[in-house]
Design a protein around this motif. Structure first.
Motif, PDB file in Angstrom:
ATOM      1  N   ASP A  25      -6.469   6.454  -2.512  1.00 24.59           N
ATOM      2  CA  ASP A  25      -5.199   5.848  -2.103  1.00 24.59           C
ATOM      3  C   ASP A  25      -5.528   4.491  -1.490  1.00 24.59           C
ATOM      4  OD1 ASP A  25      -3.737   8.319  -2.557  1.00 24.59           O
ATOM      5  OD2 ASP A  25      -4.835   9.057  -0.820  1.00 24.59           O
ATOM      6  N   CYS A  26      -4.507   3.817  -0.978  1.00 23.63           N
ATOM      7  CA  CYS A  26      -4.802   2.576  -0.257  1.00 23.63           C
ATOM      8  C   CYS A  26      -3.750   2.340   0.808  1.00 23.63           C
ATOM      9  CB  CYS A  26      -4.876   1.390  -1.210  1.00 23.63           C
ATOM     10  SG  CYS A  26      -5.571  -0.063  -0.394  1.00 23.63           S
ATOM     11  N   ASP A  27      -4.172   1.719   1.899  1.00 26.21           N
ATOM     12  CA  ASP A  27      -3.220   1.335   2.955  1.00 26.21           C
ATOM     13  C   ASP A  27      -2.686  -0.078   2.699  1.00 26.21           C
ATOM     14  OD1 ASP A  27      -5.439  -0.216   3.442  1.00 26.21           O
ATOM     15  OD2 ASP A  27      -5.837   0.587   5.444  1.00 26.21           O
ATOM     16  N   TRP A  28      -3.002  -0.663   1.554  1.00 26.12           N
ATOM     17  CA  TRP A  28      -2.542  -2.001   1.136  1.00 26.12           C
ATOM     18  C   TRP A  28      -3.005  -3.098   2.090  1.00 26.12           C
ATOM     19  CZ3 TRP A  28      -1.644  -0.867  -3.542  1.00 26.12           C
ATOM     20  CH2 TRP A  28      -0.999   0.328  -3.871  1.00 26.12           C
ATOM     21  N   LYS A  29      -4.252  -2.936   2.542  1.00 24.94           N
ATOM     22  CA  LYS A  29      -4.790  -3.888   3.521  1.00 24.94           C
ATOM     23  C   LYS A  29      -4.783  -5.333   3.017  1.00 24.94           C
ATOM     24  CE  LYS A  29      -9.285  -1.905   2.249  1.00 24.94           C
ATOM     25  NZ  LYS A  29      -8.637  -0.811   1.490  1.00 24.94           N
ATOM     26  N   CYS A  30      -5.081  -5.526   1.729  1.00 25.76           N
ATOM     27  CA  CYS A  30      -5.126  -6.906   1.200  1.00 25.76           C
ATOM     28  C   CYS A  30      -3.736  -7.540   1.268  1.00 25.76           C
ATOM     29  CB  CYS A  30      -5.611  -6.916  -0.244  1.00 25.76           C
ATOM     30  SG  CYS A  30      -7.172  -6.050  -0.488  1.00 25.76           S
ATOM     31  N   CYS A  31      -2.717  -6.748   0.909  1.00 22.12           N
ATOM     32  CA  CYS A  31      -1.338  -7.265   0.861  1.00 22.12           C
ATOM     33  C   CYS A  31      -0.812  -7.522   2.273  1.00 22.12           C
ATOM     34  CB  CYS A  31      -0.435  -6.273   0.143  1.00 22.12           C
ATOM     35  SG  CYS A  31      -1.153  -5.608  -1.367  1.00 22.12           S
ATOM     36  N   ILE A  32      -1.048  -6.577   3.171  1.00 21.13           N
ATOM     37  CA  ILE A  32      -0.539  -6.717   4.544  1.00 21.13           C
ATOM     38  C   ILE A  32      -1.200  -7.913   5.224  1.00 21.13           C
ATOM     39  CG2 ILE A  32      -0.473  -5.594   6.821  1.00 21.13           C
ATOM     40  CD1 ILE A  32      -0.280  -2.901   5.179  1.00 21.13           C
ATOM     41  N   ILE A  40       1.852  -7.293  -5.968  1.00 13.56           N
ATOM     42  CA  ILE A  40       0.877  -8.312  -6.401  1.00 13.56           C
ATOM     43  C   ILE A  40      -0.512  -7.689  -6.588  1.00 13.56           C
ATOM     44  CG2 ILE A  40      -0.189 -10.556  -5.794  1.00 13.56           C
ATOM     45  CD1 ILE A  40       2.744 -10.909  -6.133  1.00 13.56           C
ATOM     46  N   CYS A  41      -0.777  -6.604  -5.867  1.00 12.11           N
ATOM     47  CA  CYS A  41      -2.074  -5.924  -6.023  1.00 12.11           C
ATOM     48  C   CYS A  41      -2.153  -5.373  -7.443  1.00 12.11           C
ATOM     49  CB  CYS A  41      -2.211  -4.798  -4.993  1.00 12.11           C
ATOM     50  SG  CYS A  41      -3.499  -3.616  -5.431  1.00 12.11           S
ATOM     51  N   HIS A  42      -3.243  -5.712  -8.157  1.00 14.52           N
ATOM     52  CA  HIS A  42      -3.338  -5.290  -9.562  1.00 14.52           C
ATOM     53  C   HIS A  42      -3.475  -3.776  -9.700  1.00 14.52           C
ATOM     54  CE1 HIS A  42      -7.489  -5.889  -8.246  1.00 14.52           C
ATOM     55  NE2 HIS A  42      -7.836  -5.020  -9.163  1.00 14.52           N
ATOM     56  N   ASN A  43      -3.781  -3.094  -8.591  1.00 16.66           N
ATOM     57  CA  ASN A  43      -3.872  -1.635  -8.639  1.00 16.66           C
ATOM     58  C   ASN A  43      -2.562  -0.932  -8.293  1.00 16.66           C
ATOM     59  OD1 ASN A  43      -6.619  -1.406  -9.291  1.00 16.66           O
ATOM     60  ND2 ASN A  43      -7.220  -1.704  -7.160  1.00 16.66           N
ATOM     61  N   SER A  44      -1.545  -1.693  -7.890  1.00 16.45           N
ATOM     62  CA  SER A  44      -0.332  -1.054  -7.352  1.00 16.45           C
ATOM     63  C   SER A  44       0.328  -0.061  -8.322  1.00 16.45           C
ATOM     64  CB  SER A  44       0.676  -2.097  -6.869  1.00 16.45           C
ATOM     65  OG  SER A  44       1.102  -2.902  -7.929  1.00 16.45           O
ATOM     66  N   GLY A  76     -10.336   1.545  -7.646  1.00 15.08           N
ATOM     67  CA  GLY A  76      -9.176   1.902  -6.849  1.00 15.08           C
ATOM     68  C   GLY A  76      -8.089   2.621  -7.601  1.00 15.08           C
ATOM     69  N   LEU A  77      -7.337   2.899  -6.692  1.00 19.96           N
ATOM     70  CA  LEU A  77      -6.938   2.177  -5.476  1.00 19.96           C
ATOM     71  C   LEU A  77      -8.150   1.909  -4.523  1.00 19.96           C
ATOM     72  CD1 LEU A  77      -3.581   4.035  -4.937  1.00 19.96           C
ATOM     73  CD2 LEU A  77      -3.854   1.723  -5.811  1.00 19.96           C
ATOM     74  N   GLU A  78      -8.387   2.706  -3.543  1.00 17.57           N
ATOM     75  CA  GLU A  78      -9.513   2.465  -2.619  1.00 17.57           C
ATOM     76  C   GLU A  78     -10.400   3.701  -2.579  1.00 17.57           C
ATOM     77  OE1 GLU A  78     -12.216   1.574  -0.814  1.00 17.57           O
ATOM     78  OE2 GLU A  78     -10.950  -0.144  -0.309  1.00 17.57           O
ATOM     79  N   PRO A  79     -11.546   3.667  -3.289  1.00 17.64           N
ATOM     80  CA  PRO A  79     -12.392   4.863  -3.384  1.00 17.64           C
ATOM     81  C   PRO A  79     -12.886   5.390  -2.034  1.00 17.64           C
ATOM     82  CG  PRO A  79     -13.094   3.196  -4.964  1.00 17.64           C
ATOM     83  CD  PRO A  79     -12.067   2.550  -4.082  1.00 17.64           C
ATOM     84  N   THR A 106     -14.682  -1.701  -3.663  1.00 18.35           N
ATOM     85  CA  THR A 106     -13.909  -1.451  -2.453  1.00 18.35           C
ATOM     86  C   THR A 106     -13.284  -2.746  -1.937  1.00 18.35           C
ATOM     87  OG1 THR A 106     -13.974  -0.643  -0.168  1.00 18.35           O
ATOM     88  CG2 THR A 106     -15.967  -1.712  -0.968  1.00 18.35           C
ATOM     89  N   GLY A 107     -12.168  -2.605  -1.248  1.00 19.15           N
ATOM     90  CA  GLY A 107     -11.553  -3.747  -0.580  1.00 19.15           C
ATOM     91  C   GLY A 107     -12.077  -3.935   0.836  1.00 19.15           C
ATOM     92  N   TYR A 108     -12.915  -3.003   1.295  1.00 18.26           N
ATOM     93  CA  TYR A 108     -13.478  -3.110   2.643  1.00 18.26           C
ATOM     94  C   TYR A 108     -14.648  -4.085   2.655  1.00 18.26           C
ATOM     95  CZ  TYR A 108     -10.861   1.012   4.150  1.00 18.26           C
ATOM     96  OH  TYR A 108      -9.865   1.888   4.469  1.00 18.26           O
TER      97      TYR A 108
END
Ligand code: SF4
Length: 166
Positions: A25-32, A40-44, A76-79, A106-108
């Protein structure tokens, strides 16, 4: 383990033909943090994708019986929201004498997932791509992955080359 999808032959996320597995899953950290919409997130689109229950043996057989693929990419979303599953999967391959390259997208950044990286440090031939997606940033070609990343703050490292603060 639950996965969102599998691409048995993927040619865009690593320089070698790969099996791509979508996990997490993802907490949408890049977007927030970037102040832009989740769409806009390509994984959305994966956010609402159905999850499938699979086991490590199934994924291993899908990979090992395909002569084309030479690496496994987990994206992703976020492994890292399913770290135990990711760890178990890599360990299963290693325990079955498959030392082919694993790549985790990862986005981290490393300092946000230090304990997980320490656990993964025992694994050989593992690459991690780090960093948020930054909208409107220039793309960057990454030499480790051999592909272009979506923004120039993102980079990939072999696990043994990651510097931690601990
Ligand atoms: S970590 Fe990945 S899925 Fe999450 S917001 Fe960033 S690009 Fe999208």
């Amino acid at each position: 383990m639950k996965i969102k999808g599998i691409e048995v032959e993927d040619f865009v996320n690593y320089k070698k033909p790969s099996m791509f597995i979508a996990i997490g899953d993802c907490d949408w950290k890049c977007c927030i943090e970037g102040g832009f919409d989740i769409s806009i997130c390509h994984n959305s689109p994966l956010a609402h994708a159905k999850e499938y229950e699979v086991d490590c043996e199934f994924l291993y057989n899908e990979y090992i019986n395909n002569p084309i693929t030479k690496a496994i990419v987990i994206g992703g979303l976020e492994p890292f929201t399913r770290f135990e599953d990711v760890y178990e999967l890599i360990k299963y391959f290693r325990d079955h004498n498959c030392n082919d390259t694993f790549v985790i997208y990862t986005g981290y950044y490393p300092e946000e997932i230090e304990s997980e990286l320490i656990s993964l440090g025992q694994m050989n031939n593992l690459i991690i791509k780090f960093g948020r997606f930054v909208k409107n940033a220039p793309k960057r070609f990454d030499d480790v992955l051999g592909v272009e990343l979506s923004s120039d703050n993102q980079y990939a490292r072999f696990i043994q080359c990651i510097k931690l603060h601990t």
